[in-house]
Design an enzyme around this catalytic site. Structure first.
Site, PDB file in Angstrom:
ATOM      1  N   PRO A  11      -1.143   8.874  -8.593  1.00  0.00           N
ATOM      2  CA  PRO A  11      -1.596   9.906  -7.673  1.00  0.00           C
ATOM      3  C   PRO A  11      -1.246   9.629  -6.219  1.00  0.00           C
ATOM      4  O   PRO A  11      -1.270   8.484  -5.749  1.00  0.00           O
ATOM      5  CB  PRO A  11      -3.115   9.923  -7.869  1.00  0.00           C
ATOM      6  CG  PRO A  11      -3.451   8.591  -8.423  1.00  0.00           C
ATOM      7  CD  PRO A  11      -2.264   8.184  -9.244  1.00  0.00           C
ATOM      8  N   ASN A  12      -0.898  10.704  -5.556  1.00  0.00           N
ATOM      9  CA  ASN A  12      -0.621  10.777  -4.121  1.00  0.00           C
ATOM     10  C   ASN A  12       0.689  10.118  -3.702  1.00  0.00           C
ATOM     11  O   ASN A  12       1.056  10.184  -2.530  1.00  0.00           O
ATOM     12  CB  ASN A  12      -1.790  10.214  -3.295  1.00  0.00           C
ATOM     13  CG  ASN A  12      -3.041  11.028  -3.505  1.00  0.00           C
ATOM     14  OD1 ASN A  12      -3.005  12.248  -3.441  1.00  0.00           O
ATOM     15  ND2 ASN A  12      -4.134  10.355  -3.797  1.00  0.00           N
ATOM     16  N   ARG A  19       2.049  10.459   4.219  1.00  0.00           N
ATOM     17  CA  ARG A  19       0.685   9.948   4.056  1.00  0.00           C
ATOM     18  C   ARG A  19       0.591   8.533   4.617  1.00  0.00           C
ATOM     19  O   ARG A  19       1.238   7.616   4.111  1.00  0.00           O
ATOM     20  CB  ARG A  19       0.290   9.937   2.585  1.00  0.00           C
ATOM     21  CG  ARG A  19      -1.081   9.357   2.347  1.00  0.00           C
ATOM     22  CD  ARG A  19      -1.418   9.288   0.864  1.00  0.00           C
ATOM     23  NE  ARG A  19      -2.639   8.538   0.673  1.00  0.00           N
ATOM     24  CZ  ARG A  19      -2.777   7.545  -0.190  1.00  0.00           C
ATOM     25  NH1 ARG A  19      -1.767   7.184  -0.956  1.00  0.00           N
ATOM     26  NH2 ARG A  19      -3.920   6.900  -0.286  1.00  0.00           N
ATOM     27  N   TYR A  24       2.080   2.854   4.342  1.00  0.00           N
ATOM     28  CA  TYR A  24       3.015   3.030   3.231  1.00  0.00           C
ATOM     29  C   TYR A  24       4.468   3.210   3.661  1.00  0.00           C
ATOM     30  O   TYR A  24       5.346   3.267   2.800  1.00  0.00           O
ATOM     31  CB  TYR A  24       2.571   4.227   2.381  1.00  0.00           C
ATOM     32  CG  TYR A  24       1.182   4.047   1.817  1.00  0.00           C
ATOM     33  CD1 TYR A  24       0.932   3.090   0.842  1.00  0.00           C
ATOM     34  CD2 TYR A  24       0.117   4.815   2.272  1.00  0.00           C
ATOM     35  CE1 TYR A  24      -0.350   2.911   0.330  1.00  0.00           C
ATOM     36  CE2 TYR A  24      -1.163   4.641   1.765  1.00  0.00           C
ATOM     37  CZ  TYR A  24      -1.384   3.687   0.797  1.00  0.00           C
ATOM     38  OH  TYR A  24      -2.640   3.499   0.293  1.00  0.00           O
ATOM     39  N   ASN A  73       3.578   1.956 -10.406  1.00  0.00           N
ATOM     40  CA  ASN A  73       2.721   2.034  -9.232  1.00  0.00           C
ATOM     41  C   ASN A  73       1.647   3.044  -9.592  1.00  0.00           C
ATOM     42  O   ASN A  73       1.862   4.249  -9.507  1.00  0.00           O
ATOM     43  CB  ASN A  73       3.493   2.467  -7.986  1.00  0.00           C
ATOM     44  CG  ASN A  73       2.631   2.440  -6.749  1.00  0.00           C
ATOM     45  OD1 ASN A  73       1.415   2.447  -6.824  1.00  0.00           O
ATOM     46  ND2 ASN A  73       3.275   2.429  -5.590  1.00  0.00           N
ATOM     47  N   ALA A  76      -4.158   4.905  -6.917  1.00  0.00           N
ATOM     48  CA  ALA A  76      -5.608   4.717  -6.991  1.00  0.00           C
ATOM     49  C   ALA A  76      -6.096   4.436  -8.411  1.00  0.00           C
ATOM     50  O   ALA A  76      -7.154   3.826  -8.586  1.00  0.00           O
ATOM     51  CB  ALA A  76      -6.317   5.935  -6.417  1.00  0.00           C
ATOM     52  N   HIS A  79      -7.396   1.001  -9.503  1.00  0.00           N
ATOM     53  CA  HIS A  79      -8.749   0.550  -9.207  1.00  0.00           C
ATOM     54  C   HIS A  79      -9.826   1.269 -10.002  1.00  0.00           C
ATOM     55  O   HIS A  79     -11.010   0.927  -9.878  1.00  0.00           O
ATOM     56  CB  HIS A  79      -9.028   0.733  -7.708  1.00  0.00           C
ATOM     57  CG  HIS A  79      -7.883   0.313  -6.856  1.00  0.00           C
ATOM     58  ND1 HIS A  79      -7.476  -1.005  -6.741  1.00  0.00           N
ATOM     59  CD2 HIS A  79      -7.005   1.035  -6.122  1.00  0.00           C
ATOM     60  CE1 HIS A  79      -6.421  -1.076  -5.953  1.00  0.00           C
ATOM     61  NE2 HIS A  79      -6.114   0.152  -5.565  1.00  0.00           N
ATOM     62  N   ASP A  86      -6.208   0.177 -20.939  1.00  0.00           N
ATOM     63  CA  ASP A  86      -6.109   0.104 -22.405  1.00  0.00           C
ATOM     64  C   ASP A  86      -4.709   0.481 -22.892  1.00  0.00           C
ATOM     65  O   ASP A  86      -4.174  -0.153 -23.804  1.00  0.00           O
ATOM     66  CB  ASP A  86      -7.154   1.016 -23.056  1.00  0.00           C
ATOM     67  CG  ASP A  86      -8.574   0.479 -22.908  1.00  0.00           C
ATOM     68  OD1 ASP A  86      -8.748  -0.698 -22.515  1.00  0.00           O
ATOM     69  OD2 ASP A  86      -9.517   1.259 -23.168  1.00  0.00           O
ATOM     70  N   GLU A  97       3.890  -4.279 -12.264  1.00  0.00           N
ATOM     71  CA  GLU A  97       3.035  -3.507 -11.360  1.00  0.00           C
ATOM     72  C   GLU A  97       3.595  -3.624  -9.947  1.00  0.00           C
ATOM     73  O   GLU A  97       3.947  -4.717  -9.499  1.00  0.00           O
ATOM     74  CB  GLU A  97       1.623  -4.087 -11.415  1.00  0.00           C
ATOM     75  CG  GLU A  97       0.648  -3.465 -10.466  1.00  0.00           C
ATOM     76  CD  GLU A  97      -0.688  -4.186 -10.442  1.00  0.00           C
ATOM     77  OE1 GLU A  97      -1.663  -3.518 -10.056  1.00  0.00           O
ATOM     78  OE2 GLU A  97      -0.770  -5.383 -10.774  1.00  0.00           O
ATOM     79  N   HIS A  99       2.956  -2.358  -5.796  1.00  0.00           N
ATOM     80  CA  HIS A  99       2.166  -1.715  -4.737  1.00  0.00           C
ATOM     81  C   HIS A  99       2.938  -1.825  -3.437  1.00  0.00           C
ATOM     82  O   HIS A  99       3.442  -2.912  -3.107  1.00  0.00           O
ATOM     83  CB  HIS A  99       0.798  -2.379  -4.572  1.00  0.00           C
ATOM     84  CG  HIS A  99      -0.079  -2.203  -5.763  1.00  0.00           C
ATOM     85  ND1 HIS A  99      -0.729  -1.022  -6.026  1.00  0.00           N
ATOM     86  CD2 HIS A  99      -0.374  -3.041  -6.770  1.00  0.00           C
ATOM     87  CE1 HIS A  99      -1.400  -1.148  -7.147  1.00  0.00           C
ATOM     88  NE2 HIS A  99      -1.197  -2.359  -7.620  1.00  0.00           N
ATOM     89  N   LEU A 100       3.031  -0.737  -2.702  1.00  0.00           N
ATOM     90  CA  LEU A 100       3.715  -0.746  -1.414  1.00  0.00           C
ATOM     91  C   LEU A 100       2.974  -1.628  -0.412  1.00  0.00           C
ATOM     92  O   LEU A 100       3.578  -2.405   0.318  1.00  0.00           O
ATOM     93  CB  LEU A 100       3.846   0.675  -0.875  1.00  0.00           C
ATOM     94  CG  LEU A 100       4.728   1.598  -1.725  1.00  0.00           C
ATOM     95  CD1 LEU A 100       4.497   3.049  -1.351  1.00  0.00           C
ATOM     96  CD2 LEU A 100       6.177   1.227  -1.571  1.00  0.00           C
ATOM     97  N   SER A 101       1.661  -1.480  -0.378  1.00  0.00           N
ATOM     98  CA  SER A 101       0.835  -2.303   0.500  1.00  0.00           C
ATOM     99  C   SER A 101       0.302  -3.483  -0.316  1.00  0.00           C
ATOM    100  O   SER A 101       0.617  -3.625  -1.500  1.00  0.00           O
ATOM    101  CB  SER A 101      -0.320  -1.480   1.070  1.00  0.00           C
ATOM    102  OG  SER A 101      -1.243  -1.149   0.052  1.00  0.00           O
ATOM    103  N   ARG A 106      -6.857  -5.206   1.722  1.00  0.00           N
ATOM    104  CA  ARG A 106      -7.364  -3.914   2.206  1.00  0.00           C
ATOM    105  C   ARG A 106      -8.845  -3.744   1.891  1.00  0.00           C
ATOM    106  O   ARG A 106      -9.561  -4.709   1.722  1.00  0.00           O
ATOM    107  CB  ARG A 106      -6.497  -2.799   1.608  1.00  0.00           C
ATOM    108  CG  ARG A 106      -5.046  -2.921   2.138  1.00  0.00           C
ATOM    109  CD  ARG A 106      -4.170  -1.771   1.822  1.00  0.00           C
ATOM    110  NE  ARG A 106      -4.738  -0.518   2.278  1.00  0.00           N
ATOM    111  CZ  ARG A 106      -4.401   0.651   1.759  1.00  0.00           C
ATOM    112  NH1 ARG A 106      -3.507   0.718   0.779  1.00  0.00           N
ATOM    113  NH2 ARG A 106      -4.937   1.763   2.221  1.00  0.00           N
ATOM    114  N   ARG A 110     -10.575  -1.634  -3.213  1.00  0.00           N
ATOM    115  CA  ARG A 110      -9.243  -1.894  -3.762  1.00  0.00           C
ATOM    116  C   ARG A 110      -9.140  -3.276  -4.398  1.00  0.00           C
ATOM    117  O   ARG A 110      -8.088  -3.649  -4.922  1.00  0.00           O
ATOM    118  CB  ARG A 110      -8.177  -1.723  -2.683  1.00  0.00           C
ATOM    119  CG  ARG A 110      -8.073  -0.296  -2.172  1.00  0.00           C
ATOM    120  CD  ARG A 110      -6.922  -0.122  -1.201  1.00  0.00           C
ATOM    121  NE  ARG A 110      -7.065   1.082  -0.423  1.00  0.00           N
ATOM    122  CZ  ARG A 110      -6.702   2.296  -0.825  1.00  0.00           C
ATOM    123  NH1 ARG A 110      -6.159   2.476  -2.002  1.00  0.00           N
ATOM    124  NH2 ARG A 110      -6.879   3.342  -0.036  1.00  0.00           N
TER     125      ARG A 110
END
Length: 143
Positions: A11-12, A19, A24, A73, A76, A79, A86, A97, A99-101, A106, A110
């Protein structure tokens, strides 16, 4: 024929570039996809983004069945999603996995990560470059 590497985005991430660019960056998801396609070295990529948890779970299941590896990625859902956890636990292919940040540096919410315990590797805090590192790793893992 070599199976594709799935690059799945949650998402997002469709809002990348606009954003919170201070967190990001300014690259869009299309920019990231195009850069990966230049580096794919003859492999096929399935590059997707969804804001739907159920659709992301379906794609993880599809990638486990039809793909060589998953670069994920989860945004959200990292978390919050036990369903995604699963699905990843049932995977038969490497899961990287991304993550940009750096979520560990943070907000407190998170700090919970349902993806990492089911992932082969985690790359965080490198911005869009993290996808490149993940792609290189996926290619090596599936050569």
């Amino acid at each position: 024929m070599t199976k594709p590497i799935y690059v799945l985005n949650g998402p997002n991430l469709n809002l990348l570039g606009t954003r919170e660019p201070e967190i990001y960056g300014h690259d869009t998801l299309d920019d990231i996809r195009d850069a990966l396609l230049e580096r794919v070295d003859g492999r096929t990529l399935e590059f997707r983004q969804t804001n739907s948890e159920g659709e992301l779970v379906d794609w993880v299941q599809e990638a486990s069945r039809d793909g060589a590896a998953i670069i994920l990625n989860a945004g959200a859902y990292t978390h919050t999603s036990i369903a995604l956890h699963d699905a990843l636990r049932a995977c038969t292919v490497p899961v990287i996995e991304v993550h940009l940040s750096n979520p560990a540096a943070r907000e407190a919410f998170r700090q919970t990560n349902y993806v990492a315990p089911a992932a082969t590797a985690t790359i965080a805090g490198l911005g869009p470059r993290g996808y490149h590192v993940a792609l290189d790793a996926a290619i090596r893992m599936t050569a």
